[in-house]
Design a protein around this motif. Structure first.
Motif, PDB file in Angstrom:
ATOM      1  N   LEU A  95      12.445  29.415 -13.779  1.00 63.44           N
ATOM      2  CA  LEU A  95      13.073  29.958 -12.699  1.00 63.44           C
ATOM      3  C   LEU A  95      14.454  30.458 -12.995  1.00 63.44           C
ATOM      4  CD1 LEU A  95      13.460  30.188  -9.551  1.00 63.44           C
ATOM      5  CD2 LEU A  95      14.654  27.793  -9.607  1.00 63.44           C
ATOM      6  N   SER A  96      14.399  31.826 -12.370  1.00 59.62           N
ATOM      7  CA  SER A  96      15.656  32.620 -12.605  1.00 59.62           C
ATOM      8  C   SER A  96      16.009  33.291 -11.255  1.00 59.62           C
ATOM      9  CB  SER A  96      15.523  33.863 -13.961  1.00 59.62           C
ATOM     10  OG  SER A  96      16.600  34.289 -13.974  1.00 59.62           O
ATOM     11  N   ILE A 133      12.670  40.855 -12.530  1.00 56.82           N
ATOM     12  CA  ILE A 133      11.393  41.261 -12.358  1.00 56.82           C
ATOM     13  C   ILE A 133      10.492  41.603 -13.559  1.00 56.82           C
ATOM     14  CG2 ILE A 133       9.830  43.246 -11.270  1.00 56.82           C
ATOM     15  CD1 ILE A 133      11.284  41.306  -9.201  1.00 56.82           C
ATOM     16  N   SER A 134      11.169  42.335 -14.539  1.00 54.28           N
ATOM     17  CA  SER A 134      10.317  42.623 -15.777  1.00 54.28           C
ATOM     18  C   SER A 134      10.062  41.308 -16.506  1.00 54.28           C
ATOM     19  CB  SER A 134      11.043  43.558 -16.671  1.00 54.28           C
ATOM     20  OG  SER A 134      12.507  42.885 -17.019  1.00 54.28           O
ATOM     21  N   GLN A 135      10.998  40.237 -16.305  1.00 52.49           N
ATOM     22  CA  GLN A 135      10.618  38.902 -16.960  1.00 52.49           C
ATOM     23  C   GLN A 135       9.375  38.252 -16.384  1.00 52.49           C
ATOM     24  OE1 GLN A 135      14.632  37.414 -16.684  1.00 52.49           O
ATOM     25  NE2 GLN A 135      15.012  37.616 -18.790  1.00 52.49           N
ATOM     26  N   VAL A 136       9.355  38.434 -15.152  1.00 49.92           N
ATOM     27  CA  VAL A 136       8.318  37.776 -14.414  1.00 49.92           C
ATOM     28  C   VAL A 136       6.965  38.596 -14.820  1.00 49.92           C
ATOM     29  CG1 VAL A 136       7.022  37.301 -12.416  1.00 49.92           C
ATOM     30  CG2 VAL A 136       9.440  37.109 -12.353  1.00 49.92           C
ATOM     31  N   SER A 138       6.282  39.725 -17.737  1.00 46.69           N
ATOM     32  CA  SER A 138       6.038  39.695 -19.036  1.00 46.69           C
ATOM     33  C   SER A 138       5.877  38.216 -19.434  1.00 46.69           C
ATOM     34  CB  SER A 138       7.345  40.230 -20.216  1.00 46.69           C
ATOM     35  OG  SER A 138       8.246  39.492 -19.777  1.00 46.69           O
ATOM     36  N   ASN A 139       5.826  37.402 -18.419  1.00 44.72           N
ATOM     37  CA  ASN A 139       5.799  35.812 -18.374  1.00 44.72           C
ATOM     38  C   ASN A 139       6.780  35.241 -18.783  1.00 44.72           C
ATOM     39  OD1 ASN A 139       3.172  35.762 -17.353  1.00 44.72           O
ATOM     40  ND2 ASN A 139       2.130  36.823 -18.905  1.00 44.72           N
ATOM     41  N   GLU A 140       8.093  35.840 -19.192  1.00 44.04           N
ATOM     42  CA  GLU A 140       9.142  35.253 -19.651  1.00 44.04           C
ATOM     43  C   GLU A 140       9.763  34.109 -18.808  1.00 44.04           C
ATOM     44  OE1 GLU A 140      12.143  37.621 -21.623  1.00 44.04           O
ATOM     45  OE2 GLU A 140      10.879  39.315 -21.247  1.00 44.04           O
ATOM     46  N   ILE A 141       9.755  34.400 -17.466  1.00 47.45           N
ATOM     47  CA  ILE A 141       9.725  33.449 -16.341  1.00 47.45           C
ATOM     48  C   ILE A 141       8.657  33.513 -15.247  1.00 47.45           C
ATOM     49  CG2 ILE A 141      12.317  33.662 -16.494  1.00 47.45           C
ATOM     50  CD1 ILE A 141      12.418  35.494 -14.367  1.00 47.45           C
ATOM     51  N   ASP A 142       8.599  32.396 -14.464  1.00 47.17           N
ATOM     52  CA  ASP A 142       7.492  32.245 -13.668  1.00 47.17           C
ATOM     53  C   ASP A 142       7.845  32.697 -12.369  1.00 47.17           C
ATOM     54  OD1 ASP A 142       5.516  30.868 -15.656  1.00 47.17           O
ATOM     55  OD2 ASP A 142       7.109  29.369 -15.602  1.00 47.17           O
ATOM     56  N   SER A 151       7.715  46.193  -5.716  1.00 44.41           N
ATOM     57  CA  SER A 151       6.597  47.055  -5.013  1.00 44.41           C
ATOM     58  C   SER A 151       5.551  46.697  -5.943  1.00 44.41           C
ATOM     59  CB  SER A 151       6.634  48.472  -4.974  1.00 44.41           C
ATOM     60  OG  SER A 151       6.965  48.986  -6.435  1.00 44.41           O
ATOM     61  N   SER A 152       5.418  46.131  -7.231  1.00 40.59           N
ATOM     62  CA  SER A 152       4.316  46.026  -8.210  1.00 40.59           C
ATOM     63  C   SER A 152       3.149  45.257  -7.503  1.00 40.59           C
ATOM     64  CB  SER A 152       4.672  45.218  -9.400  1.00 40.59           C
ATOM     65  OG  SER A 152       3.698  44.800 -10.101  1.00 40.59           O
TER      66      SER A 152
END
Length: 294
Positions: A95-96, A133-136, A138-142, A151-152
């Motif tokens: 979580l971030s 957002i980029s971390q989500v 790229s699966n670095e954070i959930d 908007s993705s």
């Protein structure tokens, strides 16, 4: 009709005798014979035609055997589903938050989750918050907590909280004489923020940038206590929701001033990859988060 009788009928029909059924059911032949006699008396018909070496189902017994197979098949399927659910209930959630101050509001929630869902491990990430957002993606954070809805199409956003941002300033600051602060008033102030870049700062992203306003001076101070000390000395202002300041002891010289005539409100969203949204441990986290913060 109790489940044990269906098991008895199924076992005798498949084993062909009481002796073999006795070993499979871990009961004596006498106990099985007593159960079968009790069952047939209750039903009012024979389930088996038996001879010394051969046990055969009657027409009525055949129907009960078919029902027993359906019943135990359904039970097996249900337990398989339950097993899948239990396995899906376990997991680690990284979580971030875009605004790290939000973490002041969730320790109690994380403690509650630990009690209700000990199989869910919540790992709080205090990394570069402007990259959540980029971390989500790229699966670095959930799961990320953000204040701008992405908007993705790969992401699902759930609104979980709304707050209002105030200007926090010294009571002798000239802005305190105004009924509220407009965007243009920020041109001549010293703005104290938690960290750069500015695009990750709510007051800039949601108010100053849309109005093409840049403060005269901006200082990044990672410690709220120091920021509040500077405001007490009338050396600048910060912009934050009241809940963010609540844990700190404030000087009587510090005041809160509304930003814009109608107030500057913002939404907080939980953002998760759509592909992970229905994983049970993710679903359990989100549903409890909504319950606590909505």
């Amino acid at each position: 009709m109790e489940l044990k009788y269906f098991r008895l009928i199924k076992t005798i029909a498949e084993e062909g005798s009481l002796a073999n059924s006795s070993e499979r059911l871990f009961l004596t032949q006498s106990a099985l014979s007593h159960q079968l006699r009790d069952l047939e008396e209750r039903l009012g018909f024979k389930v088996f035609n038996r001879s010394r070496n051969k046990w055969e189902l009657t027409s009525e017994g055949t129907e009960l055997y078919k029902l027993a197979n359906k019943l135990f098949s359904s039970i097996d399927e249900s337990f398989s589903v339950i097993k899948e659910i239990k396995e899906g209930s376990k997991g680690t959630i990284k979580l971030s938050a875009e605004c790290q101050s939000f973490f002041h509001a969730i320790p109690e929630f994380i403690q509650k989750m630990g009690m209700l869902y000990p199989e869910i491990d919540i790992d709080v990430s205090l990394g570069a918050t402007h990259q959540t957002i980029s971390q989500v993606l790229s699966n670095e954070i959930d799961i990320a907590i953000v204040t701008s809805k992405p908007s993705s199409e790969e992401l699902t956003s759930i609104k979980v909280y709304e707050d209002e941002i105030f200007a926090v300033l010294h009571k002798e600051n000239s802005l305190n004489a105004l009924p509220y602060i407009e965007a243009s008033h920020f041109t001549d102030i010293h703005l104290l923020i938690n960290s750069f870049p500015l695009d990750g700062v709510s007051i800039y992203e949601h108010f100053l940038k849309p109005n093409n306003i840049n403060p005269k001076k901006i200082s990044a101070i990672p410690f709220t206590e120091i920021t509040l000390s500077m405001i007490t000395a009338n050396m600048g202002i910060m912009c934050a929701p009241k809940w963010q300041i609540a844990p700190f002891k404030l000087s009587d010289d510090i005041v809160f001033k509304r930003i814009s005539k109608n107030g500057l409100r913002r939404n907080h969203y939980l953002v998760v990859k759509s592909a992970n949204r229905n994983k049970k441990y993710i679903h359990d986290f989100i549903s409890n988060f909504e319950e606590d913060f909505l």
